[in-house]
Design an enzyme around this catalytic site. Structure first.
Site, PDB file in Angstrom:
ATOM      1  N   SER A  72       3.549   6.154 -12.339  1.00 39.09           N
ATOM      2  CA  SER A  72       4.079   5.109 -11.446  1.00 39.09           C
ATOM      3  C   SER A  72       2.972   4.151 -11.020  1.00 39.09           C
ATOM      4  CB  SER A  72       4.749   5.730 -10.214  1.00 39.09           C
ATOM      5  OG  SER A  72       3.785   6.219  -9.294  1.00 39.09           O
ATOM      6  N   TYR A 130       3.461  10.509 -10.392  1.00 33.36           N
ATOM      7  CA  TYR A 130       2.602   9.636  -9.581  1.00 33.36           C
ATOM      8  C   TYR A 130       1.690   8.767 -10.461  1.00 33.36           C
ATOM      9  CZ  TYR A 130      -1.130   8.210  -6.380  1.00 33.36           C
ATOM     10  OH  TYR A 130      -2.039   7.483  -5.677  1.00 33.36           O
ATOM     11  N   ALA A 131       0.983   9.409 -11.403  1.00 36.82           N
ATOM     12  CA  ALA A 131       0.014   8.670 -12.222  1.00 36.82           C
ATOM     13  C   ALA A 131       0.708   7.575 -13.027  1.00 36.82           C
ATOM     14  CB  ALA A 131      -0.729   9.635 -13.150  1.00 36.82           C
ATOM     15  N   ILE A 180      -9.988   9.247  -1.786  1.00 36.84           N
ATOM     16  CA  ILE A 180     -10.257   8.681  -0.455  1.00 36.84           C
ATOM     17  C   ILE A 180      -9.840   9.707   0.591  1.00 36.84           C
ATOM     18  CG2 ILE A 180      -9.837   6.716   1.091  1.00 36.84           C
ATOM     19  CD1 ILE A 180     -11.136   5.923  -1.636  1.00 36.84           C
ATOM     20  N   ASN A 222       0.812  -1.217   0.000  1.00 36.06           N
ATOM     21  CA  ASN A 222       0.000   0.000   0.000  1.00 36.06           C
ATOM     22  C   ASN A 222       0.852   1.278   0.000  1.00 36.06           C
ATOM     23  OD1 ASN A 222      -2.373   1.766   1.076  1.00 36.06           O
ATOM     24  ND2 ASN A 222      -0.884   1.818   2.746  1.00 36.06           N
ATOM     25  N   SER A 254      -4.108   3.746  -8.727  1.00 32.67           N
ATOM     26  CA  SER A 254      -4.931   4.931  -8.459  1.00 32.67           C
ATOM     27  C   SER A 254      -5.748   5.243  -9.704  1.00 32.67           C
ATOM     28  CB  SER A 254      -4.026   6.126  -8.144  1.00 32.67           C
ATOM     29  OG  SER A 254      -4.763   7.325  -8.257  1.00 32.67           O
TER      30      SER A 254
HETATM   31  N1  LIG Z   1      -6.059   8.645  -0.677  1.00 34.61           N
HETATM   32  C1  LIG Z   1      -6.405   8.663  -1.932  1.00 34.61           C
HETATM   33  O1  LIG Z   1      -7.211   9.518  -2.378  1.00 34.61           O
HETATM   34  C2  LIG Z   1      -5.827   7.659  -2.895  1.00 34.61           C
HETATM   35  C3  LIG Z   1      -6.298   7.677  -4.216  1.00 34.61           C
HETATM   36  C4  LIG Z   1      -5.789   6.758  -5.118  1.00 34.61           C
HETATM   37  C5  LIG Z   1      -4.846   5.823  -4.718  1.00 34.61           C
HETATM   38  N2  LIG Z   1      -4.400   5.824  -3.437  1.00 34.61           N
HETATM   39  C6  LIG Z   1      -3.379   4.822  -3.093  1.00 34.61           C
HETATM   40  O2  LIG Z   1      -3.714   4.229  -1.851  1.00 34.61           O
HETATM   41  C7  LIG Z   1      -2.529   3.955  -1.105  1.00 34.61           C
HETATM   42  C8  LIG Z   1      -2.611   4.581   0.272  1.00 34.61           C
HETATM   43  O3  LIG Z   1      -2.970   5.931   0.137  1.00 34.61           O
HETATM   44  P1  LIG Z   1      -3.109   6.893   1.408  1.00 34.61           P
HETATM   45  O4  LIG Z   1      -3.869   8.071   0.959  1.00 34.61           O
HETATM   46  O5  LIG Z   1      -3.535   6.115   2.582  1.00 34.61           O
HETATM   47  O6  LIG Z   1      -1.563   7.332   1.566  1.00 34.61           O
HETATM   48  P2  LIG Z   1      -0.897   8.205   2.758  1.00 34.61           P
HETATM   49  O7  LIG Z   1       0.039   9.163   2.087  1.00 34.61           O
HETATM   50  O8  LIG Z   1      -1.906   8.726   3.683  1.00 34.61           O
HETATM   51  O9  LIG Z   1      -0.031   7.096   3.518  1.00 34.61           O
HETATM   52  C9  LIG Z   1       0.998   6.425   2.850  1.00 34.61           C
HETATM   53  C10 LIG Z   1       1.932   5.830   3.873  1.00 34.61           C
HETATM   54  O10 LIG Z   1       2.991   5.174   3.138  1.00 34.61           O
HETATM   55  C11 LIG Z   1       4.222   5.477   3.758  1.00 34.61           C
HETATM   56  N3  LIG Z   1       5.293   5.379   2.761  1.00 34.61           N
HETATM   57  C12 LIG Z   1       5.426   6.067   1.605  1.00 34.61           C
HETATM   58  N4  LIG Z   1       6.546   5.712   0.981  1.00 34.61           N
HETATM   59  C13 LIG Z   1       7.148   4.779   1.760  1.00 34.61           C
HETATM   60  C14 LIG Z   1       8.348   4.037   1.649  1.00 34.61           C
HETATM   61  N5  LIG Z   1       9.190   4.214   0.631  1.00 34.61           N
HETATM   62  N6  LIG Z   1       8.640   3.139   2.623  1.00 34.61           N
HETATM   63  C15 LIG Z   1       7.798   2.968   3.685  1.00 34.61           C
HETATM   64  N7  LIG Z   1       6.663   3.653   3.848  1.00 34.61           N
HETATM   65  C16 LIG Z   1       6.353   4.553   2.889  1.00 34.61           C
HETATM   66  C17 LIG Z   1       4.058   6.903   4.282  1.00 34.61           C
HETATM   67  O11 LIG Z   1       5.002   7.179   5.316  1.00 34.61           O
HETATM   68  C18 LIG Z   1       2.614   6.886   4.762  1.00 34.61           C
HETATM   69  O12 LIG Z   1       2.516   6.500   6.104  1.00 34.61           O
HETATM   70  C19 LIG Z   1      -1.365   4.462  -1.949  1.00 34.61           C
HETATM   71  O13 LIG Z   1      -0.813   3.388  -2.648  1.00 34.61           O
HETATM   72  C20 LIG Z   1      -2.010   5.445  -2.895  1.00 34.61           C
HETATM   73  O14 LIG Z   1      -1.316   5.546  -4.140  1.00 34.61           O
HETATM   74  C21 LIG Z   1      -4.863   6.724  -2.515  1.00 34.61           C
END
Ligand SMILES: NC(=O)c1ccc[n+]([C@@H]2O[C@H](COP(=O)([O-])OP(=O)(O)OC[C@H]3O[C@@H](n4cnc5c(N)ncnc54)[C@H](O)[C@@H]3O)[C@@H](O)[C@H]2O)c1
Length: 282
Positions: free
Chosen positions: A166, A163-164, A196, A97, A150
């Protein structure tokens, strides 16, 4: 209207299962740790943010093992998997995640930032998938790997070049992994969330402005809750999804298919009066 989100018809049982959740110091990751622990799993919670990770794990005692780690670093990825094997004697599910999503205009994008986005979002998911799969194969136990994409992987969204793209790479990577790992009974799927509600609170000014404009255009006119993504991950980790692999499961409240209907549908196009039976006067 009844709040569908608060209704829980499904209960999962992950007793005896060992689950890794990366990026579990906040957001969707934190909620997934809760979901898996409540369903009986033993969880390895990984993140680079120590403070957030402690807050995630604090309620669950020895059901959760926390590991400060950067998934883009090969030895850290191995450390996460080794912890699952050493502390809980196995690995059944790996949820990749963790990701970063900084926004930058394409003409201002710096390669150093681009590389960091790809290191976490692509290299990290690859390293975790490889390490987890090797451990699962070694212990001759079927497994599940759940990666994250995403909605922006499928549409042009300003500021998201790194980001997109990746996230799109993860969809492609996961299809290859699903094919290569199927002979070992390891199923690999991707979850693709839409908007989200995990953004920092209070919202930074620019983010607040963008969300205020965007949310009313979403088909459901609200962001998703982290629990609504976690529910799908629990399903993909469970025996209920035993014939799903290589899939991208979209959890976006319909935002990938169109925008919210704001007025009623009226066809007053005179070209089709002969089809609809309408006339200029009707
Ligand atoms: N929130 C959204 O609107 C949304 C939308 C589309 C996709 N996503 C995807 O859902 C997932 C979670 O999203 P979120 O909003 O909860 O993210 P967030 O940014 O709230 O949390 C991500 C967590 O990942 C950790 N992290 C990032 N890079 C890291 C690394 N190299 N090593 C260890 N930890 C690392 C960060 O410290 C953080 O705690 C992601 O993969 C994101 O791409 C989220």
């Amino acid at each position: 209207m009844k709040n569908q989100r608060s209704v829980k018809e499904i209960t999962y049982h992950f007793g005896g299962k060992v689950v890794i959740v990366t990026g579990s110091a906040r957001g969707i990751g934190r909620v997934m740790v809760k979901g898996f622990v409540e369903a009986g799993a033993q969880v390895v919670a990984a993140d680079r943010d120590m403070e957030g990770l402690e807050k995630t794990c604090e309620p669950y005692g020895d059901k959760v093992a926390a590991v400060i780690s950067d998934i883009s670093n090969p030895s850290d990825a191995n450390k996460i998997v080794d912890l699952a094997m050493d502390r809980f004697n196995g690995l059944d599910v790996c949820v990749n995640n963790a990701a970063v999503a900084p926004h930058t205009a394409l003409l201002e994008e710096r390669f150093e930032v681009w590389d960091k986005v790809y290191a976490s979002n692509c290299r990290g998911t690859f390293l975790m998938t490889q390490a987890a799969a090797k451990a699962m194969i070694k212990q001759s136990r079927a497994g599940r790997i759940i990666n994250f994409s995403s909605g922006v992987s499928q549409r042009g969204s300003p500021g998201t070049a790194a980001y997109a793209s990746s996230r799109a790479a993860i969809e492609s990577f996961s299809r290859v992994a699903a094919i290569e790992l199927a002979p070992y009974n390891i199923l690999v799927n991707t979850v693709s969330p839409g908007l989200i509600d995990t953004q920092p609170k209070p919202l930074p000014k620019n983010m607040a402005m963008n969300l205020k404009a965007r949310i009313p255009t979403l088909p459901l006119a609200r962001p998703g809750e982290p629990e609504e993504v976690a529910n799908v991950v629990l399903f993909l980790a469970s025996s209920a999804s035993s014939y799903i692999t290589g899939a991208v499961i979209v959890v976006d409240g319909g935002s990938g298919i169109g925008i919210r209907l704001t007025n009623s549908v009226v066809d007053d196009d005179p070209r089709y009066f002969w089809v609809t039976g309408k006339s200029c006067s009707s």
